[in-house]
Each structure stands twice: as structure tokens, then as C-alpha cells.
Design a protein around this motif. Structure first.
Motif, mmCIF file in Angstrom:
data_model
loop_
_atom_site.group_PDB
_atom_site.id
_atom_site.type_symbol
_atom_site.label_atom_id
_atom_site.label_comp_id
_atom_site.label_asym_id
_atom_site.label_seq_id
_atom_site.Cartn_x
_atom_site.Cartn_y
_atom_site.Cartn_z
ATOM 1 N N PHE A 15 0.871 -1.175 0.000
ATOM 2 C CA PHE A 15 0.000 0.000 0.000
ATOM 3 C C PHE A 15 0.903 1.219 0.000
ATOM 4 O O PHE A 15 1.540 1.515 1.004
ATOM 5 C CB PHE A 15 -0.889 0.024 1.242
ATOM 6 N N PHE A 18 4.208 0.579 1.397
ATOM 7 C CA PHE A 18 4.250 -0.193 2.632
ATOM 8 C C PHE A 18 3.801 -1.633 2.365
ATOM 9 O O PHE A 18 2.676 -1.874 1.921
ATOM 10 C CB PHE A 18 3.337 0.456 3.686
ATOM 11 N N ALA A 39 0.990 -10.765 15.650
ATOM 12 C CA ALA A 39 0.623 -9.594 16.442
ATOM 13 C C ALA A 39 -0.305 -8.697 15.637
ATOM 14 O O ALA A 39 -0.490 -8.895 14.435
ATOM 15 C CB ALA A 39 1.884 -8.832 16.834
ATOM 16 N N ASN A 40 -0.871 -7.699 16.288
ATOM 17 C CA ASN A 40 -1.710 -6.730 15.599
ATOM 18 C C ASN A 40 -0.922 -6.093 14.461
ATOM 19 O O ASN A 40 0.222 -5.701 14.637
ATOM 20 C CB ASN A 40 -2.160 -5.627 16.559
ATOM 21 N N ALA A 42 0.118 -7.587 11.794
ATOM 22 C CA ALA A 42 1.074 -8.496 11.165
ATOM 23 C C ALA A 42 0.722 -8.767 9.709
ATOM 24 O O ALA A 42 1.555 -9.232 8.938
ATOM 25 C CB ALA A 42 1.131 -9.804 11.939
ATOM 26 N N GLY A 43 -0.539 -8.510 9.337
ATOM 27 C CA GLY A 43 -0.945 -8.719 7.952
ATOM 28 C C GLY A 43 -1.854 -9.921 7.752
ATOM 29 O O GLY A 43 -2.062 -10.365 6.624
ATOM 30 N N THR A 45 -5.232 -10.266 8.338
ATOM 31 C CA THR A 45 -6.466 -9.931 7.628
ATOM 32 C C THR A 45 -6.171 -9.603 6.172
ATOM 33 O O THR A 45 -6.897 -10.019 5.256
ATOM 34 C CB THR A 45 -7.175 -8.747 8.319
ATOM 35 N N THR A 46 -5.102 -8.875 5.959
ATOM 36 C CA THR A 46 -4.742 -8.528 4.585
ATOM 37 C C THR A 46 -4.468 -9.778 3.760
ATOM 38 O O THR A 46 -4.839 -9.848 2.586
ATOM 39 C CB THR A 46 -3.502 -7.610 4.578
ATOM 40 N N GLN A 87 -13.636 -10.297 10.091
ATOM 41 C CA GLN A 87 -13.224 -9.988 11.461
ATOM 42 C C GLN A 87 -14.354 -9.263 12.194
ATOM 43 O O GLN A 87 -14.667 -9.584 13.329
ATOM 44 C CB GLN A 87 -11.962 -9.109 11.427
HETATM 45 N N1 LIG Z 1 -6.095 -0.889 2.520
HETATM 46 C C1 LIG Z 1 -5.000 -0.607 3.241
HETATM 47 N N2 LIG Z 1 -4.289 0.508 2.985
HETATM 48 C C2 LIG Z 1 -3.185 0.805 3.717
HETATM 49 N N3 LIG Z 1 -2.711 0.034 4.709
HETATM 50 C C3 LIG Z 1 -3.367 -1.091 5.008
HETATM 51 C C4 LIG Z 1 -4.553 -1.477 4.297
HETATM 52 N N4 LIG Z 1 -5.002 -2.644 4.809
HETATM 53 C C5 LIG Z 1 -4.158 -2.957 5.785
HETATM 54 N N5 LIG Z 1 -3.173 -2.045 5.912
HETATM 55 C C6 LIG Z 1 -2.065 -2.100 6.863
HETATM 56 O O1 LIG Z 1 -1.497 -3.367 6.760
HETATM 57 C C7 LIG Z 1 -1.064 -3.822 8.043
HETATM 58 C C8 LIG Z 1 -1.633 -5.190 8.303
HETATM 59 O O2 LIG Z 1 -3.006 -5.063 8.632
HETATM 60 P P1 LIG Z 1 -3.947 -6.308 8.913
HETATM 61 O O3 LIG Z 1 -5.301 -5.780 9.127
HETATM 62 O O4 LIG Z 1 -3.757 -7.309 7.863
HETATM 63 O O5 LIG Z 1 -3.352 -6.839 10.286
HETATM 64 P P2 LIG Z 1 -3.847 -8.056 11.168
HETATM 65 O O6 LIG Z 1 -2.715 -8.997 11.257
HETATM 66 O O7 LIG Z 1 -5.123 -8.577 10.676
HETATM 67 O O8 LIG Z 1 -4.040 -7.324 12.567
HETATM 68 P P3 LIG Z 1 -5.170 -7.517 13.690
HETATM 69 O O9 LIG Z 1 -4.663 -8.598 14.582
HETATM 70 O O10 LIG Z 1 -5.165 -6.185 14.388
HETATM 71 O O11 LIG Z 1 -6.441 -7.820 13.019
HETATM 72 C C9 LIG Z 1 -1.495 -2.791 9.048
HETATM 73 O O12 LIG Z 1 -0.380 -1.983 9.372
HETATM 74 C C10 LIG Z 1 -2.525 -1.971 8.305
HETATM 75 O O13 LIG Z 1 -2.522 -0.636 8.740
#
Ligand SMILES: Nc1ncnc2c1ncn2[C@@H]1O[C@H](COP(=O)(O)OP(=O)(O)OP(=O)(O)O)[C@@H](O)[C@H]1O
Ligand SMILES: [Mg+2]
Lengths: 249, 382
Positions: A15, A18, A39-40, A42-43, A45-46, A87
Motif C-alpha cells: 500500500f 508499505f 501480532a496486531n 502483522a498482515g 487480515t490482509t 473480522q
Molecule cells: N487498505 C489498506 N491501505 C493501507 N494500509 C493497510 C490497508 N489494509 C491494511 N493495511 C495495513 O497493513 C497492516 C496489516 O493489517 P492487517 O489488518 O492485515 O493486520 P492483522 O494482522 O489482521 O491485525 P489484527 O490482529 O489487528 O487484526 C497494518 O499496518 C494496516 O494498517
């Protein structure tokens, strides 16, 4: 002989520079229940967004069995056999619980093929199964918007059951649940184990201990470690990155 | 209990249809004509409920489809008017085209002014009717495809539809030589199909409207009961959830947007038959908003509710307009009604009726359960 149900090959997305997910390669076997920890941020959900088509990947490929489903549209990926629980639980709030399950059970994607008053026997059977498995039978005629948080989570799980995909992506299915509710969710998942290939993101370690055989740990968008619960607990990098030195818990 | 409710719902539809079909026995022709107009508005209520209540698409430009339908049939009926035959040509030519004729041109649709040839096929009433249904549907299809493929949702759709209706109204007003601009199409002939003449004050015309509305209600209600209708409501609640269940969301939105446009276009044609004019005022913003108010008051979640809402408000408006002091206040009154409904009765009259029956059924089934329980307690003693 084991078959790879889902293959992620160097999957990544950036993104604005990043790298939220960076070169993730994972092979999930058919019938496996894989837990993804991290961890929160970590990526996790992405990663699910990339698999289900919500986010377009900038590198790598996704294979469902032998089919390359990279860059397919969301509904096509779903029809190919990947179901997803979000989620933040999302259900159809103005429809009854039963109607939610029914809609999820319909087998064709377009408007014309669904211009019929009938529902197939198989789809009706799956609705009953899902009501049974989630224990939502008594609430069947209530509006989904009126369910408690835990019940909403189960309803969404139930919708995945009637949708009947090959692979279930579950993003924190026990988030915000009481201990008793978490336990029931575990039972539901154990009932699904084997029938579907399941990937579940979870923070709740009691839950992880109960369901996990194989765990993938993510950190800063990359796979940090993979293995059974003992291996992960012993892994030094995992301890440093995520779990602290106390081990899991 | 669900089944009982469905049966009650069916009963409401049947009673309503019976009422409108029996009305000619009690009303003289002037009142019948007025009721026919209201039924047309009821049909617009159905169109709004289908798109707003069931699909979650708040169309603030429904008047566009109504107006297109009206103009298409209006063109046919204008050519059928005696004055169109009396312009000194063998073929019919609308009087306003002569006033706007290009100097030295022949008095014929082929070439009296630029674009007048577009009117030629409208000499056939069937063509007018066909276009009255096809054009609104096609426009809705084009607009819907762009909007919903691009995944535009919510208030943006409302703004786009609103802009469209205003744009088309401008175009029609601007194309004076073709459309008679501000004045619209007046002095129309009578629709004739085969041997049947649809005189606006005849019972025949009333039945045409009443039966059309009945069929629309029944087909519309059936449509909402299909699997597609259910999926549509699911999409309204959460289009993302629906998408990841494997539904091609935009195809459902486009289809029902078109269905709603078709109903509105058809209503526009009926209105021209009953009211004997088509005018750009159909595409004024206030009219499209008025339709939304009808549906809100009647209950956007119910096709028949929205239909009854339209009838009710128009009946009230008519009686109010007989008291001169209230005529001025009407706009305020209707605005007030709308605000009150939105605040205190978000599901309108139909929603109110539905929750009342729910409560009644619950009490009833509760009592039945208690009776059964009492019964089973008695049995061992016997
Ligand atoms: N559409 C987006 N645009 C910019 N940054 C994004 C986008 N989606 C996710 N991110 C960033 O990607 C990183 C990973 O986010 P993600 O939601 O995948 O984390 P996670 O592992 O699911 O965390 P959690 O345990 O909090 O759910 C985060 O820093 C988030 O800010
Ligand atoms: Mg997450």
C-alpha cells in the motif's frame, strides 16, 4: 497421498510502498485446519483479503487446487470454493436468521438463474444442518440484527456452512466471545474439521490450543515460522517477535 | 407463524385488488377518472418500494422513467389528435411543429423540422406503447450498469439519479420544436387498440389502470419472493457479505433497477391516457421527491404499503384542496408528515401494521401453547 487445497506462492501487496503482506508462500493441505497467528498489524487480515479477492495482490499467485485464481473477481473466487468470515461479523441484519442461511445456500451467482420460487433439496438440507450445528434453531425466525454478538458470529459461520465452500477463511471467529461461547465455537469448528479445509486467524490461545495442529506465525507481513504447537512455542524468533519469553499464553 | 403472516399478507393484497376492481360500481365517471390517476401514483409507489425498500437504492429521479413512458405514448396520442390531422397535410403533424417549422419546409413529419422524422413510427399506437416500456428500461439499464458496476452506492446513487432527471428535463424543454418545450404534449387523441377506445372517463380505461396495478402488485410481490428477491434484500443489508457468498451483486441491482424503471414508465403511459397530457413537470425534482414521500409514509418495505401510501396522501391532498385556506399550507403539511414518519414510523404504515400483527400473533400462539400445556397436564388424570 495429500493434496494441496490452497497454495500461496510469494503472495504480496504494497500500500503506497508499505508492504502489508510480503512474499508469503504457504501450502495448505486438503482437510487441514491451519491457524494463523501474529501480532496486531502483522498482515493476517490482509492475507485473507488477498486470497478472497478483496484486495488485489501486487505480486505472487494464489492456486485453489490446480486452478490459478489470482485476480479473479470476489464472487468468482467464492464460487470456485473459498468462503470467508469477516473480522467484524457481517450478516444480513434485516433478514431472519433462517433467511440469512437460505441466501447463503443458493447455488448460482446471477440474477436470472435465481428467478425461481424453489429452493433445491440440497440447499434446504444444508440450512437445517447449519441451524443444528450452530444451535440457532430457536432463533430461526428472528431478525439477524437482534442477535447477540456471539450468536451473530455463529450465524456467519452457519452461512459459510450452507455456502459449502471447499476452503473456509475465518478471521478471528471468537473475537469478543465469552469463554463459554468460545468453547462452543471450538466445537463447531471441530465438527467442520475434515469436511472443509479451514484457515483460521486467532488471538485466543485457549482456542488455538484446542483446535490447532499446524500453525503459521506471521510477522511484519512475512511468514516467521510454521509447525505444530510445540515447535512454535520453542521457536526463539517467535518468542522475541510475538509471544514474549513466557511462551504461548 | 411465518406461514400465517404470509397468508394475512396475501389477504391484504386480495382485498385491495377486489376493492379497486369493484370501485366502478360506486363511483361516477369524474371520480373514477380521479381514482385512476391515484392508482397510477400507487403504481409509482410500488416502483419506489421495489428499488428503495427492497434494493436499498434511493432513486431521487424516478420521474425520469415516468416522464419517458409518458412522452413515448404521448407522442402517439398527439398524432392521433384531430388537430394533428387538420394541419393541411395527408399525414398527421402536431400543431406545435408548424409553429416551429423550418421556413419553406414541407408539412410532413419527414422534414418539417430537424428530427421530426423521429415521430414517424409513433403513428402506430403499438410502437408508442412498446417504446413507453422499452425506453425507460433501456435508460435504466445503461445508467444502472455504469453506476452499479462501478460499485457506487448509497447517497451517491441518489445524487446521480437526481442529476439525470434534471438533465433530461432540460433537454426536453430545450428541444421545443420536437417536444413543445415547457408546454408539453397537450390536446391528445384517444388511445385506440383494435376496436377498443380508451376514453379517459370510461370504465374501460379505469379497468385498464386497475388491472395493470393489480398485475404489477402480484408480479412484483412474486418477484420479491424468488431467490433473486431474497438475494436482493441481502445485498441491500450488506453487499459485501453477499459478494463473498458468491453473488454477482451488480447484476441484481441492475435487474431490479430496470424492473422499477419499467413499472414507472408503464405508469407514465397510463397517466397520459387518464390525464390527457405529458409535461416536463413530470421530471421536476419535486415530483420525484413526492413519490419518495408516498413510499415512506406507506412503508417502503412493502409494495402494497407504498401503493396505499400514495393513494392515501393523494386522497388527503384532494380533500385539503377543497378548503382554500389549507391549499397554501399543503406543502408544509406534507413536509411535516414526512419528517414525523421518518422520525417515528421509519417503516411507514405497513411497518406499523406488520408489528401489530406480529404482536397479535404472538399473543395468540402464546395462548394456544398454554392451552396445549394445560391439556397435556390434564391427560394423566384421565
Ligand atoms: N487498505 C489498506 N491501505 C493501507 N494500509 C493497510 C490497508 N489494509 C491494511 N493495511 C495495513 O497493513 C497492516 C496489516 O493489517 P492487517 O489488518 O492485515 O493486520 P492483522 O494482522 O489482521 O491485525 P489484527 O490482529 O489487528 O487484526 C497494518 O499496518 C494496516 O494498517
Ligand atoms: Mg485482522
Amino acid at each position: 497421498m495429500t493434496v494441496a487445497a490452497l497454495t500461496l506462492d510469494g503472495l504480496g501487496v504494497a500500500f503506497a510502498g508499505f508492504k502489508a503482506v510480503d512474499g508469503v508462500s504457504i501450502i495448505i493441505e486438503e482437510g487441514e485446519l491451519r491457524v494463523v497467528l501474529g501480532a496486531n498489524g502483522a498482515g493476517k487480515t490482509t492475507l485473507m483479503d488477498l486470497i478472497s479477492g478483496k484486495t488485489r495482490n501486487t505480486s505472487g499467485r494464489v492456486f485453489l487446487y490446480d486452478t490459478d485464481i489470482t485476480h479473479w473477481q470476489e464472487h468468482q473466487i467464492a464460487r470456485a470454493g473459498i468462503g470467508r468470515k469477516f473480522q467484524i461479523p457481517s450478516v444480513f441484519r434485516e433478514l431472519s436468521v433462517r433467511r440469512n442461511l437460505e441466501v447463503a445456500s443458493f447455488e448460482t451467482p446471477g440474477v436470472f438463474s435465481n428467478l425461481s420460487l424453489r429452493q433445491t433439496a440440497a440447499s434446504k438440507r444444508r440450512v437445517e444442518e447449519a441451524l443444528e450445528l450452530t444451535g440457532l434453531g430457536p432463533q430461526a425466525d428472528r431478525l439477524a440484527g437482534g442477535l447477540s454478538h456471539g450468536q451473530t458470529q455463529w450465524l456467519e459461520l452457519g452461512m459459510l456452512i450452507t455456502q459449502n465452500p471447499k476452503i473456509l477463511l475465518l478471521d478471528e471467529p471468537t473475537a469478543g466471545m465469552t469463554q463459554a461461547e468460545t468453547h462452543k465455537t471450538t466445537e463447531i469448528l471441530n465438527a467442520l474439521r475434515g469436511k472443509h479445509t479451514i484457515i483460521v486467524v486467532e488471538h485466543d490461545m485457549a482456542f488455538v490450543r484446542e483446535v490447532a495442529r499446524r500453525i503459521t506465525v506471521m510477522h511484519l507481513g512475512q511468514v516467521l515460522a510454521e509447525g505444530d504447537i510445540k515447535t512454535i512455542e520453542k521457536d526463539e524468533r517467535v518468542k522475541q517477535a510475538y509471544l514474549g519469553s513466557k511462551g504461548i499464553m | 407463524m411465518q406461514a400465517t403472516k404470509l397468508r394475512l399478507n396475501l389477504a391484504v393484497y386480495l382485498i385491495f385488488i377486489a376493492c379497486i376492481l369493484l370501485a366502478p360500481m360506486f363511483l361516477e365517471e369524474f371520480a373514477l377518472n380521479r381514482l385512476a390517476k391515484f392508482l397510477v401514483f400507487g403504481m409509482l409507489g410500488v416502483a419506489i418500494a421495489l428499488s428503495w425498500g427492497y434494493a436499498g437504492i434511493l432513486n431521487l429521479g424516478q420521474g425520469l422513467f415516468f416522464g419517458l413512458g409518458a412522452y413515448m405514448l404521448g407522442m402517439s396520442l398527439k398524432l392521433a389528435s384531430p388537430t394533428s390531422m387538420a394541419q393541411g397535410s395527408d399525414t398527421p403533424v402536431p400543431d406545435f411543429m408548424l409553429w416551429n417549422a423550418e421556413p419553406g419546409s414541407k408539412t410532413d413529419l419527414c422534414c418539417i423540422n430537424g428530427g421530426s422524422w423521429l415521430w414517424i413510427p409513433f403513428q402506430s399506437h403499438w410502437f408508442g406503447i412498446l417504446m413507453g416500456m422499452a425506453l425507460p428500461t433501456l435508460v435504466a439499464f445503461g445508467l444502472g450498469t455504469v453506476v452499479f458496476r462501478k460499485r457506487i452506492a448509497g447517497v451517491f446513487v441518489s445524487v446521480i439519479t437526481l442529476a439525470c432527471v434534471l438533465l433530461v428535463r432540460l433537454l426536453i424543454v430545450d428541444a421545443q420544436p420536437l417536444t413543445n418545450g415547457w408546454n408539453g404534449l397537450t390536446d391528445l387523441g384517444v388511445l385506440t387498440i383494435g376496436e377498443t377506445e380508451f376514453d379517459p372517463y370510461s370504465a374501460t380505461t379505469y379497468y385498464l389502470v386497475a388491472i395493470s396495478l393489480s398485475v404489477t402488485l402480484i408480479l412484483g410481490r412474486l418477484l420479491t419472493e424468488t431467490r433473486s428477491g431474497m438475494i436482493l434484500q441481502a445485498i441491500r443489508d450488506d453487499y459485501n457479505r453477499a459478494r463473498y457468498l458468491g453473488f454477482e451483486v451488480s447484476s441484481f441491482q441492475v435487474f431490479f433497477f430496470c424492473a422499477s424503471a419499467l413499472i414507472a414508465g408503464y405508469a407514465g403511459m397510463l397517466y397520459v391516457i387518464v390525464a390527457e397530457f405529458a409535461s416536463p413537470s413530470f421530471m421536476e425534482l419535486s415530483f420525484s421527491i413526492t413519490m419518495v414521500v408516498w413510499a415512506a409514509v406507506g412503508g417502503r418495505g412493502s409494495l402494497i404499503g407504498a401503493c396505499i401510501g400514495a393513494l392515501l396522501i393523494n386522497v388527503i391532498e384532494t380533500s385539503v384542496s377543497e378548503t382554500p385556506a389549507l391549499v397554501e399550507a399543503w406543502k408544509v403539511i406534507i413536509g411535516l408528515i414526512f419528517v414525523l414518519v421518518v422520525l417515528f414510523m421509519p417503516q411507514g404504515i405497513a411497518g406499523l401494521a406488520s408489528s401489530v400483527t406480529d404482536r397479535a400473533l404472538e399473543r395468540f400462539s402464546g395462548r394456544a401453547a398454554r392451552l396445549r400445556q394445560a391439556d397435556s397436564q390434564h391427560q394423566p388424570a384421565e
